[in-house]
Motif scaffolding. Structure first.
Motif, short mmCIF file in Angstrom:
data_model
loop_
_atom_site.label_atom_id
_atom_site.label_comp_id
_atom_site.label_asym_id
_atom_site.label_seq_id
_atom_site.Cartn_x
_atom_site.Cartn_y
_atom_site.Cartn_z
N SER A 103 33.17 23.83 21.17
CA SER A 103 33.00 22.83 22.22
C SER A 103 31.71 22.08 21.95
N PHE A 104 31.78 20.74 21.94
CA PHE A 104 30.59 19.95 21.62
C PHE A 104 30.75 18.53 22.15
N ARG A 105 29.64 17.84 22.31
CA ARG A 105 29.65 16.43 22.70
C ARG A 105 29.69 15.63 21.41
N GLY A 106 30.80 14.98 21.15
CA GLY A 106 31.02 14.30 19.88
C GLY A 106 29.95 13.29 19.51
N PHE A 117 25.51 23.10 22.96
CA PHE A 117 24.83 22.29 23.98
C PHE A 117 23.88 21.34 23.26
N SER A 118 23.98 20.07 23.61
CA SER A 118 23.12 19.05 23.03
C SER A 118 22.57 18.21 24.18
N LYS A 119 21.76 17.25 23.83
CA LYS A 119 21.06 16.45 24.86
C LYS A 119 22.02 15.85 25.89
N TYR A 120 23.16 15.32 25.43
CA TYR A 120 24.06 14.62 26.35
C TYR A 120 25.36 15.37 26.64
N TYR A 121 25.40 16.67 26.35
CA TYR A 121 26.60 17.48 26.63
C TYR A 121 27.04 17.31 28.09
N ALA A 122 26.09 17.35 29.01
CA ALA A 122 26.42 17.30 30.44
C ALA A 122 26.91 15.93 30.89
N THR A 123 26.79 14.91 30.06
CA THR A 123 27.29 13.58 30.45
C THR A 123 28.80 13.48 30.26
N SER A 124 29.39 14.49 29.67
CA SER A 124 30.83 14.49 29.41
C SER A 124 31.55 15.44 30.37
N LYS A 125 32.35 14.86 31.25
CA LYS A 125 33.14 15.69 32.16
C LYS A 125 34.15 16.53 31.37
N TRP A 126 34.61 15.99 30.23
CA TRP A 126 35.51 16.76 29.36
C TRP A 126 34.83 18.03 28.89
N SER A 132 17.84 15.44 30.65
CA SER A 132 19.09 14.67 30.57
C SER A 132 20.20 15.31 31.41
N TYR A 133 20.17 16.61 31.59
CA TYR A 133 21.17 17.30 32.41
C TYR A 133 20.96 16.96 33.89
N GLU A 134 19.72 16.89 34.30
CA GLU A 134 19.40 16.51 35.68
C GLU A 134 19.87 15.08 35.96
N ILE A 135 19.66 14.19 35.01
CA ILE A 135 20.11 12.79 35.17
C ILE A 135 21.63 12.74 35.30
N ALA A 136 22.34 13.45 34.44
CA ALA A 136 23.81 13.46 34.50
C ALA A 136 24.28 14.00 35.84
N PHE A 137 23.67 15.06 36.32
CA PHE A 137 24.11 15.64 37.58
C PHE A 137 23.71 14.79 38.78
N GLY A 138 22.63 14.04 38.67
CA GLY A 138 22.29 13.08 39.72
C GLY A 138 23.41 12.06 39.89
N LYS A 139 23.93 11.59 38.76
CA LYS A 139 25.05 10.64 38.78
C LYS A 139 26.29 11.27 39.40
N TYR A 140 26.62 12.50 38.98
CA TYR A 140 27.80 13.18 39.52
C TYR A 140 27.67 13.41 41.03
N GLU A 141 26.47 13.78 41.47
CA GLU A 141 26.27 14.03 42.89
C GLU A 141 26.41 12.74 43.71
N ASP A 201 30.69 23.87 40.48
CA ASP A 201 31.26 24.77 39.45
C ASP A 201 30.61 24.50 38.08
N TRP A 202 30.42 23.21 37.74
CA TRP A 202 29.80 22.86 36.46
C TRP A 202 28.38 23.41 36.38
N LYS A 203 27.62 23.26 37.47
CA LYS A 203 26.23 23.75 37.48
C LYS A 203 26.19 25.26 37.26
N LYS A 204 27.06 25.97 37.96
CA LYS A 204 27.11 27.43 37.81
C LYS A 204 27.51 27.79 36.38
N ALA A 205 28.48 27.08 35.83
CA ALA A 205 28.94 27.37 34.47
C ALA A 205 27.81 27.15 33.45
#
Length: 158
Positions: free
Chosen positions: A13-16, A68-77, A114-123, A138-142
């Motif tokens: 699993s990776f952010r392409g 896990f990479s810098k922008y992994y959390a920006t991908s809902k996939w 970068s994870y905080e930024i992505a989750f700010g957008k999701y929230e 669920d994503w945060k817990k995972a």
């Protein structure tokens, strides 16, 4: 004693956009060289439903490497893959190994930078969407659970 017959040794699993043409291509090559069948998403059959094929590949793998990479959390996939991977860990005993590629594991664990930024957008997106609110939780817990699994930190290796 039953022997599990799985189609793949490893699901990756990776952010392409972050890692496909750099780290993943070398990782995949190294695994193939050792006769380890590693599934990456470019192995999808043309015409198949992408999500269904990914879920099947996750379930049909002995282990999963989560890069896990810098922008992994920006991908809902990627985040949904992580949920499925951790479900397989819990229900099937699948081995899960996190790889922290050019990112501090604590940023993943605590959703910083970068994870905080992505989750700010999701929230913000989930303010009026209860199902998305649940998914974000669920994503945060995972992420926290996965980052607490012993893995590899690229800052410690060449």
């Amino acid at each position: 004693m039953s022997i599990s017959h799985k189609k793949h040794d490893v699901f990756i699993s990776f952010r392409g956009e972050d890692t496909r043409k750099t780290f993943i291509v070398h990782l995949h090559h190294a695994l193939m060289k050792e006769n380890i069948d590693a599934f990456v998403d470019n192995n999808l059959k043309r015409g198949d439903e992408v999500w269904d094929s990914l879920v099947e590949a996750i379930k049909d793998s002995h282990m999963s490497l989560v890069v896990f990479s810098k922008y992994y959390a920006t991908s809902k996939w990627c985040l949904n893959e992580l949920l499925k991977i951790l479900e397989c860990r819990e229900l099937q005993g699948q081995v899960v190994i996190p790889v922290f590629y050019n990112i501090d594991p604590s940023h993943v664990r605590h959703q910083r930078e970068s994870y905080e930024i992505a989750f700010g957008k999701y929230e913000r997106e989930s303010r009026n969407d209860e199902s998305l609110k649940k998914k974000v939780s669920d994503w945060k817990k995972a992420l926290k659970d996965a980052a607490n699994i012993s893995g590899w930190d690229s800052s410690n290796f060449r």
